[in-house]
Enzyme design. Structure first.
Site, PDB file in Angstrom:
ATOM      1  N   ASP A 151       0.883  -1.164   0.000  1.00 39.57           N
ATOM      2  CA  ASP A 151       0.000   0.000   0.000  1.00 39.57           C
ATOM      3  C   ASP A 151       0.924   1.217   0.000  1.00 39.57           C
ATOM      4  O   ASP A 151       1.544   1.530   1.014  1.00 39.57           O
ATOM      5  CB  ASP A 151      -0.886  -0.024   1.261  1.00 39.57           C
ATOM      6  CG  ASP A 151      -1.647   1.283   1.472  1.00 39.57           C
ATOM      7  OD1 ASP A 151      -1.647   2.141   0.562  1.00 39.57           O
ATOM      8  OD2 ASP A 151      -2.237   1.436   2.562  1.00 39.57           O
ATOM      9  N   LYS A 206       2.770  11.223  -3.401  1.00 39.63           N
ATOM     10  CA  LYS A 206       1.772  10.472  -4.168  1.00 39.63           C
ATOM     11  C   LYS A 206       0.871  11.401  -4.977  1.00 39.63           C
ATOM     12  O   LYS A 206       0.419  11.050  -6.068  1.00 39.63           O
ATOM     13  CB  LYS A 206       0.933   9.629  -3.204  1.00 39.63           C
ATOM     14  CG  LYS A 206      -0.065   8.712  -3.867  1.00 39.63           C
ATOM     15  CD  LYS A 206      -0.702   7.824  -2.810  1.00 39.63           C
ATOM     16  CE  LYS A 206      -1.736   6.902  -3.391  1.00 39.63           C
ATOM     17  NZ  LYS A 206      -2.292   6.013  -2.340  1.00 39.63           N
ATOM     18  N   ASP A 252     -12.910   5.685   2.415  1.00 38.05           N
ATOM     19  CA  ASP A 252     -11.480   5.796   2.754  1.00 38.05           C
ATOM     20  C   ASP A 252     -11.103   7.232   3.083  1.00 38.05           C
ATOM     21  O   ASP A 252     -11.021   8.087   2.200  1.00 38.05           O
ATOM     22  CB  ASP A 252     -10.655   5.269   1.562  1.00 38.05           C
ATOM     23  CG  ASP A 252      -9.150   5.296   1.830  1.00 38.05           C
ATOM     24  OD1 ASP A 252      -8.711   5.941   2.813  1.00 38.05           O
ATOM     25  OD2 ASP A 252      -8.407   4.671   1.052  1.00 38.05           O
TER      26      ASP A 252
END
Ligand code: ADP
Ligand code: MG
Length: 557
Positions: A6, A68, A178
């Protein structure tokens, strides 16, 4: 061996399948979460993780976080977004892919150190909304780190695997909520032919736990880092004392509510985009560290109209799912599917030596089931619980996994209440809990070998149960009839006594004969005769019951 990773905005984790179970990799200090932060010293090699994060206070412009967000972005965009760090722009800029590769390399070496073998294949997760460019950039980062990237998997799909949602059955729809450090997304998945498909995804890439920290820091007049620490603690306690100040959960919730509220419209939209209504969803699962907050959990329950599944650690679920996906690709996960269901029924022995099934065979695990039992005899001070496994009607024909005693208050027959609960965890371990509901006293035992039976043994048990199906059934009916006889005979005797002269000699003799029939049928172990004689006795005693009631009524007036 394939590692599942992840690669998160704030934290990254790696996991692998170990003897059929997804296990997360811990770094040298035992931490499973690695901050997605890289520190570039003036000279020397870059540092990744907790140490990098610590350097932020001293060298804010030499520490890169949240890279990211820049994956796959065009150079111009990077320059615009990377204002804080000169590292990302200019002549010899470090690309987001290279920075991600450093994080992946750290996870690779932690995995290799903990397993003691070289690991060169990986499954890496990305948000469901990542486009092809962003996915390709992530794949390249993996390759730069020395991996062969076997697959790029959507984060909500990985989470669904971690929560075991493939067990919900074909055509189920689930929502994955999430809320991470800096991003929020919600996805609706469809399970079809054992494969998850993302039907829709929605969210806000500028909304996450960091925003909560910023608001809390402002209101509480502390540093965001301190606010984060207090926020985390307030997820499990009601109030926290820090440097002379007291911080309360209620206060935190007032400050955070408007921010959490901003996720509502994305939830509604993603369900609508999937052409579904909330009631079509079979489950809602939580992902991301910020969903540990009770406020978020309650909010999700309210928006979706159902309690979210909280059975997994929300910040570990994606990595766990990536590890499972890695196991599926390498073929390791087949062993798990064998453990997925209980091969044989689990139960306890009840009155008359019968098998009382609590968890039927083929139930998917983990699972939980219970039943209430009572005392068969007046003033009994406890009962022995024999835990059984097998498909046969009679307790003695099944395998005994263990036994233990539960004490309870002596009470008239049928008045004690003992709840027995079986919980079969994902590892196939059986936890048996017996509770005396009068005192609330629990007895808990763990039985280790529940599911670890060989295929042949299971087959033999199933074969036997088929072969003996009729005898077994007959025996069960007989045992139940015997129990009834044990109850009825003394009741009839005391009724006759109680009514005294109102029962005529003839009536009395007829009843005695019928009772003898019952006793003889019991001795001869003849099911059909026993059932017949019990029915006859039952009918013959109806007038007695009426008389008893009349007598009782007369007594009260
Ligand atoms: P990402 O997927 O973006 O890397 P994570 O899933 O690791 O993010 O979530 C990080 C966020 O979760 C941070 O904002 C952190 O403060 C928050 N968080 C972690 N644990 C808790 C907790 N116990 N209570 C509240 N928030 C928490
Ligand atoms: Mg995440």
């Amino acid at each position: 061996m394939i590692v599942g990773i992840d690669l998160g905005t704030t934290h990254s984790l790696a996991g692998t399948m170990q003897s059929g179970f997804p296990i997360l990799v811990a770094d040298e200090s035992g931490e499973r979460l690695t901050p997605s932060a890289v520190y570039f010293p003036e000279a020397g090699v870059p540092v990744v993780g907790w140490e990098a994060l610590e350097m932020r206070a001293h060298h804010p412009d030499r520490v890169i976080t949240s890279v990211k967000r820049l994956m796959g972005a065009p150079a111009g965009e990077i320059r615009k977004l990377a204002g804080q760090t000169k590292l990302l722009c200019g002549g010899n800029a470090v690309s987001p892919e290279k920075i991600s590769a450093l994080i992946l390399k750290k996870l690779k070496s932690d995995t290799e150190r903990s397993l003691g073998i070289e690991v060169s294949r990986a499954v890496i997760t990305v948000p469901a909304y990542f486009n092809d460019t962003q996915r390709a950039a992530t794949k390249r980062a993996g390759e730069l780190a020395g991996f062969t990237v076997e697959r790029i998997v959507a984060e909500p799909t990985a989470a669904a695997l971690a929560y075991g949602l493939e067990r919900l059955g074909d055509n189920s729809k689930v929502a994955v909520y999430d809320l991470g450090g800096g991003t929020f997304d919600v996805s609706v998945l469809h399970l079809s032919g054992g494969v998850f498909e993302v039907l829709s995804t929605n969210g806000d890439t500028r909304l996450g736990g960091d925003d909560l920290d910023a608001s809390l820091a402002k209101d509480w007049n502390v540093l965001p880092r301190v606010a984060d620490g207090i926020k985390r603690e307030l997820s499990s306690v009601e109030s926290v004392e820090r440097d002379g100040g007291v911080y309360r959960r209620a206060e935190l919730e007032t400050i955070c509510r408007p921010i959490i509220e901003r996720t509502r419209k994305h939830c509604i939209r993603s369900v609508a985009d999937a052409q579904l209504s909330m009631s079509d969803l079979s489950a809602v699962v939580l992902v991301g560290g910020a969903t540990r907050m009770p406020l978020v959990r309650a909010f999700v329950a309210e928006v979706f109209g159902r309690e979210p599944d909280t059975s997994q650690h929300p910040d570990e679920a994606v990595a766990i799912g990536a590890a499972i996906q890695a196991g599926i690709i390498s073929g390791d996960v087949q062993n798990v599917t064998l453990l997925d269901v209980t091969p044989l029924s689990l139960g306890i022995e009840t009155f008359g030596g019968l098998m009382n099934v609590i968890i039927p065979r083929n139930t998917t695990i983990p699972c939980k089931a219970g039943e209430m039992f009572t005392n068969a005899v007046a003033n009994q001070a406890g009962m022995r619980i024999s835990v059984l496994q097998g498909e046969r009607e009679m307790a003695r024909d099944n395998w005994k996994l263990g036994e233990f005693d539960v004490a309870f208050e002596p009470l008239p027959k049928g008045r004690a209440r003992v709840g027995v609960q079986f919980e079969l965890d994902a590892n196939g371990l059986l936890h048996v809990l017996a509770r005396d509901t009068a005192t609330g006293k629990d007895t808990v035992v763990r039985i280790d070998s529940a599911v670890e039976v060989s295929d042949e043994a299971v087959e033999k048990m199933l074969g036997d149960s088929l072969e003996h199906a009729f005898e077994d059934m007959d025996e069960r009916v007989f045992s139940e009839a015997c129990l009834k006889a044990d109850e009825m005979l003394p009741a009839v005797v005391s009724a006759i006594e109680a009514l005294g002269d109102s029962v005529s000699q003839d009536e009395r003799r007829a009843l005695e004969d019928l009772m003898d029939d019952v006793r003889l049928a019991c001795e001869d172990r003849s099911t059909s005769r026993l059932k017949k004689s019990l029915a006859a006795l039952d009918e013959a005693t109806q007038p007695l019951a009426t008389q008893l009631i009349e007598k009782a009524m007369a007594g009260t007036t």
